[in-house]
Structures are given as C-alpha cells and as structure tokens.
Scaffold this motif. Structure first.
Motif, short mmCIF file in Angstrom:
data_model
loop_
_atom_site.label_atom_id
_atom_site.label_comp_id
_atom_site.label_asym_id
_atom_site.label_seq_id
_atom_site.Cartn_x
_atom_site.Cartn_y
_atom_site.Cartn_z
N GLU A 53 -1.76 0.66 -2.96
CA GLU A 53 -0.64 -0.12 -3.48
C GLU A 53 -1.02 -1.58 -3.72
O GLU A 53 -0.73 -2.16 -4.78
CB GLU A 53 0.53 -0.05 -2.50
CG GLU A 53 1.17 1.32 -2.38
CD GLU A 53 2.10 1.43 -1.19
OE1 GLU A 53 2.27 0.41 -0.47
OE2 GLU A 53 2.64 2.52 -0.95
N ARG A 57 -0.98 -2.62 -7.60
CA ARG A 57 0.32 -3.16 -7.99
C ARG A 57 0.20 -4.22 -9.09
O ARG A 57 1.00 -4.21 -10.05
CB ARG A 57 1.04 -3.72 -6.78
CG ARG A 57 2.49 -4.11 -7.05
CD ARG A 57 3.11 -4.75 -5.81
NE ARG A 57 3.10 -3.83 -4.68
CZ ARG A 57 3.05 -4.21 -3.41
NH1 ARG A 57 2.98 -5.49 -3.11
NH2 ARG A 57 3.07 -3.31 -2.45
N ALA A 84 1.01 3.78 -8.69
CA ALA A 84 1.20 2.39 -9.11
C ALA A 84 0.80 2.14 -10.55
O ALA A 84 1.17 1.12 -11.13
CB ALA A 84 0.42 1.45 -8.19
#
Length: 224
Positions: A53, A57, A84
């Motif tokens: 993540e 991200r 993501a």
C-alpha cells in the motif's frame, strides 16, 4: 485445538535449507526446518499489506506503471500492490524458491485472494538482485521483503541486496520519482544511514503485524 500439519516442503536454492508449509484449519504458516518460530503466518500480514500500500498508493493515478515485488511470501504484498494500481499496471514478483510459487497457486493462495491469477502479475523465478541488475530504470516502485529484512536469516547472499552496492543497484533500477520500499522485522539505524548516504530521502514507518494496531512492530523504509 487442531495442530499444524506439514503439507509441503521446498528447498532454498544453493543453501540446502528447507522451507515448510504448515496448515491448521484455514491458517497457514511458513517455517524453516529445524529453526524455532515461523517466518510467516496468514493471520499476521498487516505489515506485508502496508508494504504494498505505502509503495504503490502514490502511483494509483498513473498509467503504464511497472513495479517489482521482491519476495512472494504468502502473496499479501503482491495483492496490496495490485489493489492500489490501475488496470494497465504490471507487477513483477521475483521469487527464488519455486515451491513458494507452487504453494501460492495451490491452497495457500486463497488467503491473499490468488493474486498470481491477476493478469497484471508476472512471475520471475530467480534471485531478485540479478533481476534488478538487468533492468536499469525499469520500475516505478520496488518493494523488498526478502528474508527477514536487512539482517537476513535464510540466505547469506541476501546481505548483498542490502549492502551499499546492492542498494545502489535498486536505486538505478528505479524510474524518475520512483520509490524503494524495504520491509524489516525490526529497526536498523545502520540501514537507515546506508540509504541516506546514497542521497535518498528516507522515511521510516512503523507498522503492526496484525491489524488494527496489534501484533509485533515491524519497519518499512520508503526511500525516494
């Protein structure tokens, strides 16, 4: 309470060391034969999720993203990276032990949602360090979860990956504005210094092994 049973074994190339996959009901564990404790458990994957993540991200809105996951493990970092990223992304996962890939294609894969079946995933069998050396400027993000972090347990060769020369290779494999994310079971001030000496901007994040906010405290370095 049910006991863990060994359902698979796999040799680590060049080491003569054996990994074992154990199952208890719907829980899986990966351990090193003859060593105390376990390397991974399907009930404790919060920090593996966080690795994927945190690294991916910032790339969520980009097209044509290509990232590398170094170390398949139980597939949780791969699954988090895929979640993501966009539909045109490519996620390369490098895994040294063929048996680990087989486990993830088999019963173990359900825990992470079978991320190897995602069409954006490409598996590279072999040493992640060799892959990095062969692809300068190849990745928008590199996620390393190899061994137990900078202080490895299973392969002495992994020390090279976290050495100044190995980290420079990872740096060279990044595209402009790319990020190197490194997982570790614990803190390592010397490793932080090593990254900074390469001229990287380093953020060290503490994450928990079991969400929400429970379990051992692990570390993730984000270097850009």
């Amino acid at each position: 309470m049910a006991k863990f049973e060994v359902i698979g074994t796999a040799s680590i190339p060049g080491q003569g060391t054996e990994l074992r996959l154990l199952q208890r009901n719907d829980e899986f564990s990966i351990r090193i034969a003859g060593a105390p404790g376990e390397l991974m458990n399907t009930r404790l994957h919060g920090s593996e999720d966080a690795l994927g993540e945190l690294a991916c991200r910032p790339l969520a809105g980009r097209s044509g993203v290509r990232v590398l996951v170094g170390g398949l493990g139980m597939g949780f970092t791969l699954a988090a990276a895929l979640a993501a990223l966009g539909e045109d992304a490519e996620v390369v996962v490098a895994e040294l032990v063929p048996g680990v890939v087989e486990w993830n294609r088999g019963p173990l894969g359900a825990a992470a949602g079978y991320p190897l079946d995602d069409p954006r995933t490409r598996v590279s069998l072999g040493d992640v360090g060799e892959l990095l050396r062969s692809e300068p400027g190849g990745f928008d993000a590199i996620m390393l979860d190899v061994d137990n972090g900078p202080e490895g347990l299973t392969r002495r060769e992994n020390d090279r990956l976290y050495s100044p020369r190995g980290l420079a290779t990872s740096q060279e494999a990044l595209r402009p504005d790319g990020v190197l994310a490194v997982w570790s079971a614990g803190p390592d001030p010397a490793f932080t210094d090593r990254l900074q000496r390469l001229g990287l901007l380093v953020e060290e994040v503490t994450v928990r092994a079991h969400r929400p906010g429970k379990g051992a405290r692990h570390r993730i370095w984000l270097a850009s």
